[in-house]
Design a protein around this motif. Sequence first.
Motif, PDB file in Angstrom:
ATOM      1  N   LYS A  38       0.318  -1.701  -0.249  1.00  0.00           N
ATOM      2  CA  LYS A  38       0.299   0.014   0.079  1.00  0.00           C
ATOM      3  C   LYS A  38       0.589   0.897  -0.221  1.00  0.00           C
ATOM      4  O   LYS A  38       0.581   1.891  -0.985  1.00  0.00           O
ATOM      5  N   SER A  39       2.255   0.933   0.598  1.00  0.00           N
ATOM      6  CA  SER A  39       3.064   2.348   0.848  1.00  0.00           C
ATOM      7  C   SER A  39       3.534   2.806  -0.668  1.00  0.00           C
ATOM      8  O   SER A  39       3.395   4.072  -1.019  1.00  0.00           O
ATOM      9  N   TYR A  41       2.825   1.446  -3.444  1.00  0.00           N
ATOM     10  CA  TYR A  41       1.636   2.063  -4.496  1.00  0.00           C
ATOM     11  C   TYR A  41       1.089   3.723  -4.298  1.00  0.00           C
ATOM     12  O   TYR A  41       1.419   4.266  -5.558  1.00  0.00           O
ATOM     13  N   GLY A  42       1.291   3.988  -3.563  1.00  0.00           N
ATOM     14  CA  GLY A  42       0.264   5.346  -2.824  1.00  0.00           C
ATOM     15  C   GLY A  42       1.515   6.282  -3.589  1.00  0.00           C
ATOM     16  O   GLY A  42       1.275   7.341  -4.188  1.00  0.00           O
ATOM     17  N   TRP A  43       2.719   6.060  -3.351  1.00  0.00           N
ATOM     18  CA  TRP A  43       4.319   6.751  -3.320  1.00  0.00           C
ATOM     19  C   TRP A  43       3.655   6.586  -5.113  1.00  0.00           C
ATOM     20  O   TRP A  43       4.329   7.757  -5.712  1.00  0.00           O
ATOM     21  N   ASP A  45       1.708   6.443  -7.279  1.00  0.00           N
ATOM     22  CA  ASP A  45       0.713   7.291  -7.719  1.00  0.00           C
ATOM     23  C   ASP A  45       1.353   8.130  -8.042  1.00  0.00           C
ATOM     24  O   ASP A  45      -0.265   9.124  -8.097  1.00  0.00           O
ATOM     25  N   LYS A  46       0.832   9.071  -6.562  1.00  0.00           N
ATOM     26  CA  LYS A  46       1.572  10.499  -5.905  1.00  0.00           C
ATOM     27  C   LYS A  46       2.697  10.527  -7.520  1.00  0.00           C
ATOM     28  O   LYS A  46       2.377  12.213  -7.478  1.00  0.00           O
ATOM     29  N   GLU A  49       0.530  10.971 -10.471  1.00  0.00           N
ATOM     30  CA  GLU A  49      -0.407  13.002 -10.587  1.00  0.00           C
ATOM     31  C   GLU A  49       0.498  13.762 -10.850  1.00  0.00           C
ATOM     32  O   GLU A  49       0.609  14.292 -11.541  1.00  0.00           O
ATOM     33  N   ASN A  87      -7.280   9.332 -13.489  1.00  0.00           N
ATOM     34  CA  ASN A  87      -7.075   8.552 -13.103  1.00  0.00           C
ATOM     35  C   ASN A  87      -6.948   7.416 -13.494  1.00  0.00           C
ATOM     36  O   ASN A  87      -6.181   6.358 -13.464  1.00  0.00           O
ATOM     37  N   LYS A  90      -3.112   7.146 -15.003  1.00  0.00           N
ATOM     38  CA  LYS A  90      -2.161   7.041 -14.741  1.00  0.00           C
ATOM     39  C   LYS A  90      -2.558   5.330 -14.004  1.00  0.00           C
ATOM     40  O   LYS A  90      -0.658   5.047 -13.916  1.00  0.00           O
TER      41      LYS A  90
END
Length: 107
Positions: A38-39, A41-43, A45-46, A49, A87, A90
């Motif tokens: 999660k961490s 993929y969140g990174w 994703d940001k 973006e 989205n 991304k």
Amino acid sequence: EFQNAVKTIMKVDGKMNFGDYFPWLKKFHLQGIRKDAKSAYGWLDKLCEKFIMQRMSHRESNLPPHGDLLDSFLDFRQDNPVGFDVNLIKVLLMLCFHPFNPYQSLR
């Protein structure tokens, strides 16, 4: 930054998950893979973006296009505004740089 994110994703996705072999352990998340994924993929994703927003502001400034994949996605989005949003771009960018393993379980 981008290479770091991709390397982290590859490391997290390459870990053996005991929950795949012992389904009754899956709900306990003993290895912390879900949290790490999660961490990471969140990174990513940001970061994707940020790339998209920078490119969109570049395009709004009427500067010459880069002529790469991201420009192609943004051109397609301009021609097809319904259903092809930031989205989706991304996700497509992440899929381009992520080695897909069809045998890996969804976590």
